[in-house]
Design a protein around this motif. Sequence first.
Motif, PDB file in Angstrom:
ATOM      1  N   LEU A  65       0.179  -1.032   0.359  1.00 23.26           N
ATOM      2  CA  LEU A  65      -0.357   0.043   0.627  1.00 23.26           C
ATOM      3  C   LEU A  65       0.572   1.320   0.043  1.00 23.26           C
ATOM      4  CD1 LEU A  65      -3.348  -1.038   2.776  1.00 23.26           C
ATOM      5  CD2 LEU A  65      -2.684  -1.726   0.488  1.00 23.26           C
ATOM      6  N   HIS A  68      -0.188   4.574  -1.806  1.00 22.69           N
ATOM      7  CA  HIS A  68      -0.956   4.860  -1.675  1.00 22.69           C
ATOM      8  C   HIS A  68      -1.235   5.379   0.051  1.00 22.69           C
ATOM      9  CE1 HIS A  68      -2.884   3.960  -5.529  1.00 22.69           C
ATOM     10  NE2 HIS A  68      -2.734   2.726  -4.854  1.00 22.69           N
ATOM     11  N   ARG A  69       0.051   5.571   0.445  1.00 20.29           N
ATOM     12  CA  ARG A  69      -0.003   6.376   1.723  1.00 20.29           C
ATOM     13  C   ARG A  69      -0.949   7.357   1.727  1.00 20.29           C
ATOM     14  NH1 ARG A  69       4.943   5.125   4.335  1.00 20.29           N
ATOM     15  NH2 ARG A  69       4.849   6.445   5.579  1.00 20.29           N
ATOM     16  N   ALA A 310      -3.325  -7.715   0.756  1.00 20.87           N
ATOM     17  CA  ALA A 310      -2.684  -6.618   0.462  1.00 20.87           C
ATOM     18  C   ALA A 310      -2.467  -5.477  -0.778  1.00 20.87           C
ATOM     19  CB  ALA A 310      -1.622  -6.107   1.693  1.00 20.87           C
ATOM     20  N   ALA A 314      -4.585  -3.198  -3.034  1.00 19.43           N
ATOM     21  CA  ALA A 314      -4.272  -1.737  -3.508  1.00 19.43           C
ATOM     22  C   ALA A 314      -4.233  -2.343  -4.718  1.00 19.43           C
ATOM     23  CB  ALA A 314      -1.827  -2.574  -3.718  1.00 19.43           C
ATOM     24  N   ALA A 360      -9.009   4.013   3.754  1.00 26.00           N
ATOM     25  CA  ALA A 360      -8.806   4.265   2.331  1.00 26.00           C
ATOM     26  C   ALA A 360      -9.304   5.889   1.290  1.00 26.00           C
ATOM     27  CB  ALA A 360      -8.331   3.513   1.316  1.00 26.00           C
TER      28      ALA A 360
END
Length: 414
Positions: A65, A68-69, A310, A314, A360
């Motif tokens: 991820l 996209h943090r 994950a 993602a 998110a």
Amino acid sequence: MLGTAGTALTIPLLPSLLPRELRAAPGDRPIRLAVVYTPNGQHPATWLPTGSETTFQMSPVLAPLEAHRAKLNVIHGLVGTSGHEAGHSECLTGRPLTDPSHMPSAGPSLDQLLAKGHASEVALESLQLGVDTGNTAFSIISYSDVKLGLPPQGSARGGFERVAGVVNVDPAAAEVRRAQSRSVLDSIMQDHASIRPHLSANERVLLDAHFDLVRAQELRLAEPLEPIVCEHLPTEVNDLDIPSTFLGHIDTIAAAFACDVTRVATLVMGGSGYYAHYEWAGVNADFHECAHGTASDSLERFTQANTWHAQMFAALLDRLDSIPDGDGTTLLDNTIVLWTNELGLHEFGHSKSNMGIVLAGGAAGYFSTGRFIDLAGAAHYHDLLLTIAHAAGRTDLATFGDEGKQVIERLRSA
């Protein structure tokens, strides 16, 4: 499923050639909700990031991820849900099950609550999708207001066809399929009348709720067809293996949001207590046994399986962030994407405390993102559901579920 005298009734996957009643105005960006559910919890040693709230390092599981943090929050320290057997039904309802039927004590689930709010504006109220879910109550996380479980569609092709049925369709061919659909619905309604006298009072409530859904579909099929023209529909999805089904569902969700076919989607991996071997992720061991530490090299294999989860999450974020949504934003900026579980962080047990969540998307600026937030038990998982409801526009709600009594202010933008 309701049954009597050898007759089984399940909620059918009804054809989706439904009219588009309203279109979003140019520049009007609705808030969407996507929920990804994976089972059996996480191990803190490989899930928890390190560092401070704004300067942190992704853990081995969450490393996929990293790109996209800036558009997500990693959250832990939430008081948890009811664990394996009850956790799936409580996941979006905030209501644990109270009987062996594996239904929550009350409905609706959050996704269905939000879906009802824009039912007149979209072709499909919501999408329930699944990967290797089978025909089991443990894979259901969506429930109507009378606790009617909405099973996930386990085929990527089946999910795709629901959306493709209203996008870029030939009007003449669509009308033929709509006529066929009306015939199927007529048959279902006749079955309702013949089965109802043989059911218990509780089963009749569920059957009547099912009938209401069928009746609503029939009414919409009677309206003039207004096909949706949209460039984002994938050309093909397939079910060659578990990863392709998951990725096919991701493409369908992204297309459905981009084309405004629906604004709510859930995607379930397996179901609570999932026992599969994740051979596609290099894990030749029972995932549930790994979660309990009873398989050889349990932590390593448990980490591998959850890292694959994950990677799939993602991939969903990748797709949503690749589609423009006006004024320099993307679908991800205007969507709430929840990665949830029926268990918390645990060291090979069934702990429901200290839940680990990834949230998110910005919900059009409602959330402040790019953070690792330790709530240290100051909020309940149900509070998170209430907060998501507010982010999606339901600020009229003061509570949600049994324990959702506060909006988590630390998640909000200043």
